[in-house]
Write an enzyme that holds these catalytic residues in place. Structure first.
Site, short mmCIF file in Angstrom:
data_model
loop_
_atom_site.label_atom_id
_atom_site.label_comp_id
_atom_site.label_asym_id
_atom_site.label_seq_id
_atom_site.Cartn_x
_atom_site.Cartn_y
_atom_site.Cartn_z
N ALA A 10 5.78 3.17 10.49
CA ALA A 10 6.92 3.17 9.56
C ALA A 10 6.67 4.05 8.33
CB ALA A 10 7.27 1.74 9.16
N TRP A 30 4.41 1.50 -0.55
CA TRP A 30 5.44 1.59 -1.59
C TRP A 30 4.86 1.80 -2.98
CZ3 TRP A 30 9.95 3.17 -0.53
CH2 TRP A 30 10.50 2.92 0.73
N LEU A 42 25.74 -0.30 6.52
CA LEU A 42 25.98 -0.84 7.88
C LEU A 42 24.71 -1.44 8.48
CD1 LEU A 42 28.11 2.18 9.04
CD2 LEU A 42 28.91 -0.06 8.24
N LEU A 65 15.81 1.93 10.78
CA LEU A 65 14.35 2.08 10.98
C LEU A 65 13.93 1.06 12.02
CD1 LEU A 65 11.46 2.95 10.46
CD2 LEU A 65 11.48 1.54 8.38
N CYS A 66 13.40 1.56 13.13
CA CYS A 66 13.05 0.66 14.23
C CYS A 66 11.80 1.18 14.93
CB CYS A 66 14.21 0.60 15.22
SG CYS A 66 13.88 -0.47 16.65
N SER A 120 2.57 -2.55 13.48
CA SER A 120 1.28 -2.54 12.76
C SER A 120 0.39 -1.37 13.12
CB SER A 120 0.52 -3.87 13.02
OG SER A 120 1.34 -4.94 12.63
N LYS A 160 0.83 -1.21 0.00
CA LYS A 160 0.00 0.00 0.00
C LYS A 160 0.85 1.25 0.00
CE LYS A 160 -3.62 0.70 2.56
NZ LYS A 160 -4.10 1.51 1.43
#
Ligand SMILES: CCOC(=O)c1cnc2ccc(OC)cc2c1SCCC#N
Length: 389
Positions: free
Chosen positions: A151, A6, A389, A139-140, A147, A4
């Site tokens: 993100a 991307w 990295l 990204l965390c 959910s 959805k």
């Protein structure tokens, strides 16, 4: 598979796969800075944006703990990456970095750090075009907030802040398939401490193999074999930069490192990055180079061990010493430094030493992505000269 978020972004879309009629290059043109959204995107109401100053001991510790408890795990939840504070400061403070690209999300009520995403500026060459990009990483989202669609808004926010610096491309990796990888790499692992890897359940004793036979199989000499093999020093930066730039020019995608970049990314930094070179005893010419970075992992659910000490192959250049011999020396110094495992991707010319030096293929894949930049076709891993990295 539905992506959805991307499907709304300027990235190669699966539906366009195979369409090689489109030229290589940006998917969307840069916008005038006045058209970039000036204010941050909206977060769900209990949360607020924060900029993480990694030079602040307290903030760096908060980021460290968030990642230590909530960052990437392998599919079997045997390991979780445990980037050190020193490593995070190194990774996020390259020449020209922007503090505003080190983005956190806090819960308004508790002020706890619950999510993180970062960018750093980099010059990446794609074939013969050097492109200013952001390398997006770390990204965390806290395990308890998954959910909630945090993100996508974090990715949009870091993209907005990158656009404000007039940068319109990005590079990132993921263990999952998103639209659309420029290449997919395989992890390979070389046991240095096979007993520990068997005890934690990562490796298994081979058929008809005893533990002592297995330890002997992976045994390494006590010191490097190559004459003139030594640690890199500050005075070597100009020569290593020349050597590395020449070597990386053969790959389709690679960093466009200058001396400042080499000084930051490749000068030895204890418990962060180790780098060695071969200085010809006769001519004093610097002919070869190898490097690996230190990324420990927490071992999840094991009574005996809590941490896996892992070395990750970084940039290696062989011009006189065979790459096989150079990398065997890298294994030797990594074992001397008490690493449990030496990991490498099948990128660059790594394929030529992996099997021969007793690396085994991992079951994880690493997909590389470019944002707002189309490549004519996907790359083979051996055409990729970029290690993130
Ligand atoms: C022993 C070989 O495996 C690893 O070194 C390792 C360690 N920690 C991880 C944490 C998260 C994780 O998530 C994909 C994988 C690992 C892995 S395997 C892939 C990395 C490499 N090489």
């Amino acid at each position: 598979k539905r992506h959805k978020f991307w499907e709304t972004q300027p990235v190669g879309q699966f539906k366009d796969a195979g369409d090689t009629s489109v030229p290589e290059g940006p998917i969307e043109p840069p916008a005038p800075l006045s058209e970039v959204k000036q204010e941050p995107y909206n977060l769900p109401s209990p949360y607020e944006w924060t900029t993480c100053d990694m030079d602040s001991e307290g903030t760096c510790t908060e980021v460290y703990n968030l990642l230590k408890n909530n960052y990437v795990e392998d599919d079997e939840s045997m390991f979780r990456f445990n980037y050190s504070k020193e490593f995070l400061r190194w990774a996020l403070h390259p020449p020209g970095y922007y503090k505003s690209w080190h983005i956190g999300v806090r819960a308004k009520a508790s002020k706890k750090l619950v999510a993180f995403i970062t960018g750093i500026p980099a010059r990446i060459r794609v074939r013969d075009v050097v492109v200013r990009m952001a390398e997006i990483n770390f990204l965390c989202v806290h395990k308890k907030l998954r959910s909630k669609r945090l993100a996508p808004v974090m990715i949009k926010e870091v993209t907005r802040r990158v656009h404000l610096e007039n940068i319109w491309q990005a590079a990132y990796t993921a263990g999952v398939v998103l639209p659309t990888p420029i290449t997919t790499c395989q992890y390979w692992h070389r046991s240095l401490n096979p007993k520990k890897l068997i005890d934690v359940g990562f490796s298994r004793l081979g058929a008809r193999m005893t533990m002592s036979r297995t330890m002997k199989l992976y045994k390494l000499p006590d010191s490097p074999a190559t004459p003139g093999f030594r640690k890199m020093e500050l005075r070597d930066v100009p020569a290593v930069t020349r050597l590395l730039r020449d070597y990386l020019s053969q790959f389709v995608v690679a960093p466009d490192f200058d001396e400042n970049d080499v000084e930051h990314w490749l000068l030895p930094h204890e418990n962060v990055v180790d780098s060695y070179l071969v200085e010809s005893p006769k001519t004093h010419e610097i002919t070869d180079f190898c490097s690996f970075y230190t990324l420990p992992s927490s071992i999840l659910g094991n009574q005996t061990y809590s941490t896996l000490k892992a070395a990750y192959s970084y940039y290696n250049v062989s011009s006189k010493t065979p790459l096989l011999q150079l990398m065997n020396d890298a294994l030797i110094v990594a074992k001397q430094k008490d690493f449990d495992v030496f990991n490498a991707l099948d990128v660059m010319q790594n394929e030529c030493f992996l099997k021969e030096l007793k690396f085994g293929p991992g079951d994880g894949q690493l997909h590389y992505y470019l944002y707002n930049y189309r490549t004519r076709h996907a790359l083979k891993p051996s055409e990729l000269g970029l290690v993130l990295l």
